[in-house]
Design a protein around this motif. Structure first.
Motif, PDB file in Angstrom:
ATOM      1  N   ASN A 228      57.566  29.949  34.218  1.00  0.00           N
ATOM      2  CA  ASN A 228      56.581  31.015  34.104  1.00  0.00           C
ATOM      3  C   ASN A 228      57.521  32.565  33.603  1.00  0.00           C
ATOM      4  OD1 ASN A 228      54.116  32.519  34.258  1.00  0.00           O
ATOM      5  ND2 ASN A 228      54.842  33.153  36.382  1.00  0.00           N
ATOM      6  N   ARG A 229      58.660  32.454  34.264  1.00  0.00           N
ATOM      7  CA  ARG A 229      59.626  33.338  33.884  1.00  0.00           C
ATOM      8  C   ARG A 229      60.996  32.890  34.051  1.00  0.00           C
ATOM      9  NH1 ARG A 229      58.224  38.217  37.370  1.00  0.00           N
ATOM     10  NH2 ARG A 229      60.399  38.593  37.106  1.00  0.00           N
TER      11      ARG A 229
ATOM     12  N   ASN B 278      57.035  22.654  40.484  1.00  0.00           N
ATOM     13  CA  ASN B 278      55.670  22.295  40.557  1.00  0.00           C
ATOM     14  C   ASN B 278      54.989  22.646  41.917  1.00  0.00           C
ATOM     15  OD1 ASN B 278      55.147  21.554  38.024  1.00  0.00           O
ATOM     16  ND2 ASN B 278      55.972  19.703  38.210  1.00  0.00           N
ATOM     17  N   GLN B 279      56.117  22.583  42.953  1.00  0.00           N
ATOM     18  CA  GLN B 279      55.665  22.529  44.285  1.00  0.00           C
ATOM     19  C   GLN B 279      55.282  24.020  44.751  1.00  0.00           C
ATOM     20  OE1 GLN B 279      58.899  21.123  46.299  1.00  0.00           O
ATOM     21  NE2 GLN B 279      58.053  19.308  46.982  1.00  0.00           N
ATOM     22  N   TYR B 280      56.005  25.179  43.854  1.00  0.00           N
ATOM     23  CA  TYR B 280      55.934  26.685  44.247  1.00  0.00           C
ATOM     24  C   TYR B 280      55.256  27.219  43.171  1.00  0.00           C
ATOM     25  CZ  TYR B 280      58.848  25.619  48.470  1.00  0.00           C
ATOM     26  OH  TYR B 280      59.447  25.260  49.374  1.00  0.00           O
ATOM     27  N   GLY B 281      54.591  26.665  42.312  1.00  0.00           N
ATOM     28  CA  GLY B 281      53.794  27.366  41.251  1.00  0.00           C
ATOM     29  C   GLY B 281      54.465  28.169  40.383  1.00  0.00           C
ATOM     30  N   LEU B 282      55.799  27.898  39.844  1.00  0.00           N
ATOM     31  CA  LEU B 282      56.528  28.471  39.061  1.00  0.00           C
ATOM     32  C   LEU B 282      56.724  27.850  37.661  1.00  0.00           C
ATOM     33  CD1 LEU B 282      59.511  28.483  41.833  1.00  0.00           C
ATOM     34  CD2 LEU B 282      58.153  30.320  40.943  1.00  0.00           C
ATOM     35  N   GLU B 283      55.953  26.874  37.206  1.00  0.00           N
ATOM     36  CA  GLU B 283      56.064  26.531  35.815  1.00  0.00           C
ATOM     37  C   GLU B 283      55.196  27.354  35.062  1.00  0.00           C
ATOM     38  OE1 GLU B 283      54.078  25.150  38.445  1.00  0.00           O
ATOM     39  OE2 GLU B 283      52.090  24.695  37.508  1.00  0.00           O
ATOM     40  N   ALA B 284      55.634  27.089  33.612  1.00  0.00           N
ATOM     41  CA  ALA B 284      54.673  27.565  32.526  1.00  0.00           C
ATOM     42  C   ALA B 284      53.550  26.739  32.262  1.00  0.00           C
ATOM     43  CB  ALA B 284      55.728  27.639  31.120  1.00  0.00           C
ATOM     44  N   GLN B 285      52.563  27.684  32.279  1.00  0.00           N
ATOM     45  CA  GLN B 285      51.054  26.761  32.048  1.00  0.00           C
ATOM     46  C   GLN B 285      50.911  26.347  30.474  1.00  0.00           C
ATOM     47  OE1 GLN B 285      49.879  25.688  34.320  1.00  0.00           O
ATOM     48  NE2 GLN B 285      50.849  26.997  36.014  1.00  0.00           N
TER      49      GLN B 285
ATOM     50  N   THR C  22      63.141  34.394  35.639  1.00  0.00           N
ATOM     51  CA  THR C  22      63.119  34.521  37.353  1.00  0.00           C
ATOM     52  C   THR C  22      62.669  33.156  38.027  1.00  0.00           C
ATOM     53  OG1 THR C  22      63.117  37.042  37.112  1.00  0.00           O
ATOM     54  CG2 THR C  22      62.255  36.063  39.156  1.00  0.00           C
ATOM     55  N   SER C  23      61.679  32.615  37.661  1.00  0.00           N
ATOM     56  CA  SER C  23      61.082  31.299  38.428  1.00  0.00           C
ATOM     57  C   SER C  23      62.082  30.283  38.254  1.00  0.00           C
ATOM     58  CB  SER C  23      59.636  31.154  37.739  1.00  0.00           C
ATOM     59  OG  SER C  23      59.057  32.087  37.171  1.00  0.00           O
TER      60      SER C  23
ATOM     61  N   ILE D 145      66.239  27.083  45.496  1.00  0.00           N
ATOM     62  CA  ILE D 145      65.782  26.481  46.440  1.00  0.00           C
ATOM     63  C   ILE D 145      65.903  24.980  46.542  1.00  0.00           C
ATOM     64  CG2 ILE D 145      63.192  25.810  47.245  1.00  0.00           C
ATOM     65  CD1 ILE D 145      62.254  28.589  46.447  1.00  0.00           C
TER      66      ILE D 145
ATOM     67  N   VAL E 216      64.758  31.123  40.976  1.00  0.00           N
ATOM     68  CA  VAL E 216      64.285  30.903  42.270  1.00  0.00           C
ATOM     69  C   VAL E 216      64.140  29.372  42.630  1.00  0.00           C
ATOM     70  CG1 VAL E 216      62.251  31.022  43.468  1.00  0.00           C
ATOM     71  CG2 VAL E 216      62.947  32.970  42.248  1.00  0.00           C
TER      72      VAL E 216
ATOM     73  N   LYS F 267      62.307  20.716  38.807  1.00  0.00           N
ATOM     74  CA  LYS F 267      60.979  20.584  38.229  1.00  0.00           C
ATOM     75  C   LYS F 267      60.108  20.138  39.516  1.00  0.00           C
ATOM     76  CE  LYS F 267      58.011  18.433  34.952  1.00  0.00           C
ATOM     77  NZ  LYS F 267      57.749  17.487  33.861  1.00  0.00           N
TER      78      LYS F 267
END
Lengths: 383, 383
Positions: B80-81, B232-239, B83-84, B91, B87, B228
């Motif tokens: 998504n960014r 996916n667990q934290y909602g950081l991927e590009a749609q 930064t994503s 993690i 992060v 990856k």
């Protein structure tokens, strides 16, 4: 002979069929009843606007108005996913050593809630019985899940009761209303989560509406601003093209489609029963689990020495190949559920009549029996 | 008379001008030289594909091929960014109590790195001098920032030296190559971060290329799969719509545009010097900071009793109003920098000649002087 399910090759086969159909018959020939297709109905004008620095601002202004109409509250925060909003809310509001209390009608909880609680070093307690719910001084966030995974809805009374308990201790209430923001409202006539008294609510723009995968959060300006800061810090916000897609989806959203599907699924179900087929129901359609498919095949005389996942996948591939109907087992990501689920509220349901659908569902069972008895499972799956 | 800068109203004014120009002259009349416009050049065919369940898979396959060509490595993860990606990497790879070591040529570091270190309970150490870098047994991740915020590039030697130190202790190296994946390669002929030996590298698809805001990570299949999962667990991927935009941007990416801008900015700079204008340079353009603008206005005879932010914003508004050139101070989000920055590698630079740009830049100073001396600053800003 035993067959292994190769998830990668199975999916390649599914995508190959789709690509071929797009080439031969055009994309409109496909009937996507997964209920999970990404709605992204933007125009070339929208695209031009997205290519300017100002575009994001324009769509951000529109989503505020439409989002508040849909969800209530003072301010809207567009998110990369509903999960992204859950993660940001917990990081923003829950301090290490404090507790998250989660009320949901039925387990399992969405894993992002306990997972993020652990990430920030918070305790997590989950209740499925409203009489058990314990909100004490340690609690810094109360989460309510508006509907279960199977789209069962919690009652207005339960909502108000938990919200009341939390607010008596000045603790904010966050509602995970992924599908609920529509199913609760359109079918059960419930108020929005915010109107029920919640402080924050989040919904999925791809569930029971034709938007891209993404999330929308609503709440007071103060709380939304606090969470928005975290969202931007960790890269969890929806980017401009997504917001544009959400705007379009909200503009054309109509509860009537869901209400119709909710009513019509009973007719669908009756027609299936007439054929002695016995699927499970969902609020807007029906589904056959892998083992239900296997049982039905055996009833129809199939010799099967493989497990339910294999035959459910073959069923889904044949339904796509012969009737252009897309369901998850054929094209889902590796590991996706092997349930053949039909969402009658999907917009592509307008491409097919109820009787055509029932015929396709019924005939495909016969076709899979034939494949089983001719030992062609592997070639259907992979070739 | 003192004037307050109302950031919200200032931006509303900027957007109003843009909307009016789109209506009157069409979106192509705008010349966006921010270098920050979101490239989103997808076709109606792409949109149809995005509206099927299979669309995401199709674009995901294309981004693998194009991403590996651009960045190296075995596997690509669209984010998504940028930064994503930072992060998620922290993690996934950094355990509480361990340490992140960050080497960058110049402070400040991107705040997402120390912030996420804190979130996971890790220590964080930052070095700007390569001789000081200390990687000890506690370290679980080494981060290298490939270019500074001002796009200064670190040397190949420094890269290899830090990577070497980390690998001697079996610690993975993650390169934040937001702009570097292009500026280092196109202008300084450096290898990709992965080819320099890094284990992971992330870049921004909207920096020095015409993609949407987003990130791309490259690395070994094993590490990418591990990250990856967290993404996916934290909602950081590009749609999917974002991935489609990235695919288009990579397809048309050409280092020549950056190389040309890199060379031509010297010509631009010489032409500005001829007019006694003295901007700061950037690798692909030039910029006037708020106080440089104020000084120049005073030199030209303006009576100014307001601060640099006000006159820089007025400058940016007039440049937009009279020459259709978009820069940040007029339309940026509240709080955005009041530096007037011209990115000559922006694709809209093809809409204007160098001399036209220089004339616009120069004349706008005179126009702001007039506004100052007629006491019209407020009406330009807000009316």
């Amino acid at each position: 002979m035993s067959i292994e399910l190769n998830e990668v090759k199975r999916r390649e086969k599914g995508l190959k069929i789709i690509n071929q159909k797009i080439k031969d018959e055009g994309v409109d020939s496909l009937i996507d009843l997964t209920g999970l297709a990404g709605g992204f109905d933007i125009t070339s004008e929208d695209i031009s606007l997205l290519e300017t620095y100002a575009g994001p601002a324009v769509f951000d202004e529109r989503i505020q108005k439409l989002g508040i109409e849909h969800m209530g509250g003072e301010k809207i925060l567009p998110l990369n996913r509903t999960t992204s909003g859950i993660v940001a809310t917990i990081i923003a509001l829950v301090k290490p050593g404090t507790k998250i209390v989660h009320y949901l009608a039925k387990e399992p909880a969405h894993p992002s809630i306990p997972r993020t609680a652990k990430l920030v070093g918070a305790k997590y307690e989950e209740y499925t019985n409203i009489d058990d719910v314990l909100i004490d001084e340690d609690t810094t966030l109360v989460v309510i899940t508006g509907t279960t995974m199977d789209l069962e809805v919690i009652s207005e009374d339960a909502f108000r009761c938990v919200i009341d308990m939390a607010h008596k201790k000045d603790i904010p209430v966050f509602v995970d209303d992924a599908s609920g923001a529509r199913i609760r409202r359109a079918v059960y006539n419930q108020p929005t989560a915010i109107d029920l008294g919640a402080d924050l609510s989040v919904t999925s723009t791809d569930k029971l509406m034709e938007g891209p995968r993404g999330g929308l959060m609503a709440g007071s300006e103060e709380l939304i601003d606090e969470i928005k800061l975290v969202v931007n810090q960790y890269g969890l916000e929806a980017q401009a093209p997504l917001v544009a897609g959400m705007v379009k989806a909200l503009e054309k959203y109509s509860p009537e489609l869901i209400q119709e599907a909710f009513k019509e699924k009973d007719q669908l179900y009756d027609k299936l029963l007439d054929l002695k087929l016995n699927p499970q129901t969902t609020p807007t359609g029906f589904m056959f689990k892998n083992n239900n498919i296997k049982e039905e095949l055996i009833k129809r005389g199939a010799n099967i020495d493989v497990d339910g996942d294999i035959v459910a996948t073959v069923y889904s591939i044949l339904l796509l190949e012969q009737y252009n109907i897309i369901t998850i087992p054929a094209v889902g990501m590796p590991g996706a559920s092997k349930t053949v689920r039909i969402d009658w509220s999907a917009k592509d349901s307008s491409k097919i009549s109820m009787d055509e659908l029932i015929t396709a569902i019924n005939k495909t069972f016969d076709n899979v029996v034939e494949v089983c008895n001719n030992n062609c499972l592997e070639s259907v799956l992979y070739e």
